[in-house]
Design a protein around this motif. Structure first.
Motif, PDB file in Angstrom:
ATOM      1  N   ILE A  46       0.839  -1.207   0.000  1.00 31.82           N
ATOM      2  CA  ILE A  46       0.000   0.000   0.000  1.00 31.82           C
ATOM      3  C   ILE A  46       0.873   1.255   0.000  1.00 31.82           C
ATOM      4  O   ILE A  46       0.605   2.210  -0.749  1.00 31.82           O
ATOM      5  N   LEU A  47       1.912   1.258   0.825  1.00 32.48           N
ATOM      6  CA  LEU A  47       2.794   2.427   0.893  1.00 32.48           C
ATOM      7  C   LEU A  47       3.529   2.665  -0.424  1.00 32.48           C
ATOM      8  O   LEU A  47       3.639   3.812  -0.882  1.00 32.48           O
ATOM      9  N   VAL A  48       4.027   1.615  -1.033  1.00 31.53           N
ATOM     10  CA  VAL A  48       4.742   1.765  -2.304  1.00 31.53           C
ATOM     11  C   VAL A  48       3.789   2.227  -3.398  1.00 31.53           C
ATOM     12  O   VAL A  48       4.130   3.088  -4.218  1.00 31.53           O
ATOM     13  N   THR A  49       2.580   1.683  -3.412  1.00 30.79           N
ATOM     14  CA  THR A  49       1.598   2.081  -4.423  1.00 30.79           C
ATOM     15  C   THR A  49       1.194   3.544  -4.250  1.00 30.79           C
ATOM     16  O   THR A  49       0.986   4.260  -5.235  1.00 30.79           O
ATOM     17  N   ALA A  50       1.094   3.987  -3.015  1.00 28.73           N
ATOM     18  CA  ALA A  50       0.701   5.379  -2.770  1.00 28.73           C
ATOM     19  C   ALA A  50       1.724   6.372  -3.300  1.00 28.73           C
ATOM     20  O   ALA A  50       1.370   7.504  -3.648  1.00 28.73           O
ATOM     21  N   HIS A  51       2.981   5.971  -3.386  1.00 29.64           N
ATOM     22  CA  HIS A  51       4.031   6.875  -3.830  1.00 29.64           C
ATOM     23  C   HIS A  51       4.556   6.547  -5.227  1.00 29.64           C
ATOM     24  O   HIS A  51       5.656   6.973  -5.586  1.00 29.64           O
ATOM     25  N   SER A  52       3.780   5.836  -6.025  1.00 26.75           N
ATOM     26  CA  SER A  52       4.255   5.475  -7.359  1.00 26.75           C
ATOM     27  C   SER A  52       4.182   6.688  -8.294  1.00 26.75           C
ATOM     28  O   SER A  52       3.209   7.430  -8.286  1.00 26.75           O
ATOM     29  N   PRO A  53       5.222   6.892  -9.107  1.00 23.35           N
ATOM     30  CA  PRO A  53       5.291   8.096  -9.937  1.00 23.35           C
ATOM     31  C   PRO A  53       4.474   8.048 -11.227  1.00 23.35           C
ATOM     32  O   PRO A  53       4.181   9.096 -11.791  1.00 23.35           O
ATOM     33  N   ASN A  54       4.124   6.849 -11.733  1.00 17.37           N
ATOM     34  CA  ASN A  54       3.356   6.815 -12.978  1.00 17.37           C
ATOM     35  C   ASN A  54       2.245   5.767 -12.900  1.00 17.37           C
ATOM     36  O   ASN A  54       2.186   4.973 -11.967  1.00 17.37           O
ATOM     37  N   ILE A  55       1.384   5.768 -13.893  1.00 17.81           N
ATOM     38  CA  ILE A  55       0.184   4.924 -13.873  1.00 17.81           C
ATOM     39  C   ILE A  55       0.529   3.436 -13.978  1.00 17.81           C
ATOM     40  O   ILE A  55      -0.156   2.599 -13.392  1.00 17.81           O
ATOM     41  N   GLY A  56       1.587   3.104 -14.700  1.00 15.82           N
ATOM     42  CA  GLY A  56       1.972   1.698 -14.836  1.00 15.82           C
ATOM     43  C   GLY A  56       2.367   1.092 -13.500  1.00 15.82           C
ATOM     44  O   GLY A  56       1.970  -0.021 -13.163  1.00 15.82           O
ATOM     45  N   LEU A  57       3.151   1.836 -12.738  1.00 12.88           N
ATOM     46  CA  LEU A  57       3.538   1.357 -11.411  1.00 12.88           C
ATOM     47  C   LEU A  57       2.362   1.341 -10.447  1.00 12.88           C
ATOM     48  O   LEU A  57       2.301   0.501  -9.548  1.00 12.88           O
ATOM     49  N   THR A  58       1.434   2.263 -10.618  1.00 12.57           N
ATOM     50  CA  THR A  58       0.235   2.271  -9.783  1.00 12.57           C
ATOM     51  C   THR A  58      -0.604   1.028 -10.036  1.00 12.57           C
ATOM     52  O   THR A  58      -1.106   0.404  -9.096  1.00 12.57           O
ATOM     53  N   ILE A  59      -0.747   0.652 -11.301  1.00 13.73           N
ATOM     54  CA  ILE A  59      -1.514  -0.560 -11.636  1.00 13.73           C
ATOM     55  C   ILE A  59      -0.811  -1.796 -11.084  1.00 13.73           C
ATOM     56  O   ILE A  59      -1.452  -2.676 -10.491  1.00 13.73           O
ATOM     57  N   LEU A  60       0.507  -1.857 -11.249  1.00 12.77           N
ATOM     58  CA  LEU A  60       1.265  -2.980 -10.707  1.00 12.77           C
ATOM     59  C   LEU A  60       1.156  -3.034  -9.180  1.00 12.77           C
ATOM     60  O   LEU A  60       1.000  -4.106  -8.592  1.00 12.77           O
ATOM     61  N   GLY A  61       1.199  -1.869  -8.535  1.00 16.05           N
ATOM     62  CA  GLY A  61       1.033  -1.803  -7.082  1.00 16.05           C
ATOM     63  C   GLY A  61      -0.357  -2.229  -6.647  1.00 16.05           C
ATOM     64  O   GLY A  61      -0.516  -2.902  -5.624  1.00 16.05           O
ATOM     65  N   PHE A  62      -1.376  -1.862  -7.413  1.00 10.75           N
ATOM     66  CA  PHE A  62      -2.740  -2.280  -7.096  1.00 10.75           C
ATOM     67  C   PHE A  62      -2.872  -3.794  -7.173  1.00 10.75           C
ATOM     68  O   PHE A  62      -3.514  -4.415  -6.318  1.00 10.75           O
ATOM     69  N   ILE A  63      -2.247  -4.388  -8.177  1.00 15.41           N
ATOM     70  CA  ILE A  63      -2.271  -5.859  -8.299  1.00 15.41           C
ATOM     71  C   ILE A  63      -1.562  -6.489  -7.096  1.00 15.41           C
ATOM     72  O   ILE A  63      -2.035  -7.481  -6.533  1.00 15.41           O
ATOM     73  N   ALA A  64      -0.443  -5.888  -6.669  1.00 15.12           N
ATOM     74  CA  ALA A  64       0.279  -6.402  -5.498  1.00 15.12           C
ATOM     75  C   ALA A  64      -0.578  -6.294  -4.245  1.00 15.12           C
ATOM     76  O   ALA A  64      -0.627  -7.222  -3.428  1.00 15.12           O
ATOM     77  N   VAL A  65      -1.278  -5.186  -4.076  1.00 14.87           N
ATOM     78  CA  VAL A  65      -2.170  -5.018  -2.923  1.00 14.87           C
ATOM     79  C   VAL A  65      -3.298  -6.032  -2.976  1.00 14.87           C
ATOM     80  O   VAL A  65      -3.655  -6.646  -1.955  1.00 14.87           O
ATOM     81  N   LEU A  66      -3.869  -6.242  -4.141  1.00 16.18           N
ATOM     82  CA  LEU A  66      -4.961  -7.199  -4.294  1.00 16.18           C
ATOM     83  C   LEU A  66      -4.496  -8.617  -3.950  1.00 16.18           C
ATOM     84  O   LEU A  66      -5.164  -9.329  -3.178  1.00 16.18           O
ATOM     85  N   LEU A  67      -3.365  -9.028  -4.487  1.00 17.64           N
ATOM     86  CA  LEU A  67      -2.854 -10.379  -4.216  1.00 17.64           C
ATOM     87  C   LEU A  67      -2.458 -10.547  -2.747  1.00 17.64           C
ATOM     88  O   LEU A  67      -2.699 -11.598  -2.150  1.00 17.64           O
ATOM     89  N   ALA A  68      -1.855  -9.532  -2.154  1.00 12.49           N
ATOM     90  CA  ALA A  68      -1.482  -9.613  -0.734  1.00 12.49           C
ATOM     91  C   ALA A  68      -2.729  -9.699   0.139  1.00 12.49           C
ATOM     92  O   ALA A  68      -2.742 -10.426   1.140  1.00 12.49           O
ATOM     93  N   THR A  69      -3.789  -8.993  -0.230  1.00 16.06           N
ATOM     94  CA  THR A  69      -5.038  -9.056   0.530  1.00 16.06           C
ATOM     95  C   THR A  69      -5.656 -10.442   0.438  1.00 16.06           C
ATOM     96  O   THR A  69      -6.104 -11.001   1.447  1.00 16.06           O
ATOM     97  N   ILE A  70      -5.692 -10.993  -0.763  1.00 16.19           N
ATOM     98  CA  ILE A  70      -6.239 -12.350  -0.942  1.00 16.19           C
ATOM     99  C   ILE A  70      -5.432 -13.355  -0.125  1.00 16.19           C
ATOM    100  O   ILE A  70      -5.994 -14.234   0.539  1.00 16.19           O
ATOM    101  N   ASN A  71      -4.118 -13.217  -0.148  1.00 14.95           N
ATOM    102  CA  ASN A  71      -3.245 -14.116   0.591  1.00 14.95           C
ATOM    103  C   ASN A  71      -3.475 -13.992   2.099  1.00 14.95           C
ATOM    104  O   ASN A  71      -3.537 -14.990   2.821  1.00 14.95           O
ATOM    105  N   LEU A  72      -3.626 -12.779   2.590  1.00 20.58           N
ATOM    106  CA  LEU A  72      -3.840 -12.545   4.014  1.00 20.58           C
ATOM    107  C   LEU A  72      -5.181 -13.106   4.475  1.00 20.58           C
ATOM    108  O   LEU A  72      -5.265 -13.828   5.474  1.00 20.58           O
ATOM    109  N   VAL A  73      -6.235 -12.801   3.743  1.00 17.68           N
ATOM    110  CA  VAL A  73      -7.572 -13.292   4.111  1.00 17.68           C
ATOM    111  C   VAL A  73      -7.627 -14.816   4.012  1.00 17.68           C
ATOM    112  O   VAL A  73      -8.172 -15.486   4.898  1.00 17.68           O
ATOM    113  N   GLY A  74      -7.044 -15.369   2.965  1.00 20.08           N
ATOM    114  CA  GLY A  74      -7.008 -16.829   2.828  1.00 20.08           C
ATOM    115  C   GLY A  74      -6.261 -17.490   3.968  1.00 20.08           C
ATOM    116  O   GLY A  74      -6.657 -18.543   4.470  1.00 20.08           O
TER     117      GLY A  74
END
Length: 102
Positions: A46-74
């Motif tokens: 979440i912290l890395v995604t919040a400070h991403s400089p461009n849209i490509g890194l933001t999308i990649l960070g969002f995917i990382a947040v989504l996968l980490a959330t699924i992993n945590l809840v699972g």
């Protein structure tokens, strides 16, 4: 690239061997520790995604947040199921102190 792929394959083999040798009574504490680590990974993503400089890194960070959330809840769902295995199935009900003879 070959070195990275070799390390990945070796790490996968070592991981399978280590996990397969763990007794079933230790899986719940290990899952709890893993959930704590996944929580830290989620906060970092979440912290890395919040400070991403461009849209490509933001999308990649969002995917990382989504996968980490699924992993945590699972992990919490699996831990809950494992803890249910150790609870008494038909535990006798204790009589309540209310409504008793006076």
């Amino acid at each position: 690239m070959i070195t990275i792929l070799t390390l990945f394959v070796l790490a996968a083999f070592v991981g399978v061997e280590v996990v397969s040798k763990v007794s079933s009574t230790l899986h719940t504490p290990l899952m709890s520790g893993a959930n704590a680590i996944h929580g830290i990974i989620l906060v970092g993503a979440i912290l890395v995604t919040a400070h991403s400089p461009n849209i490509g890194l933001t999308i990649l960070g969002f995917i990382a947040v989504l996968l980490a959330t699924i992993n945590l809840v699972g992990g919490f769902v699996i831990t809950d199921r494992m803890l249910e295995m150790f609870s008494a199935k038909n535990a006798p009900k204790q009589p309540s102190s209310e409504g008793g003879a006076k």
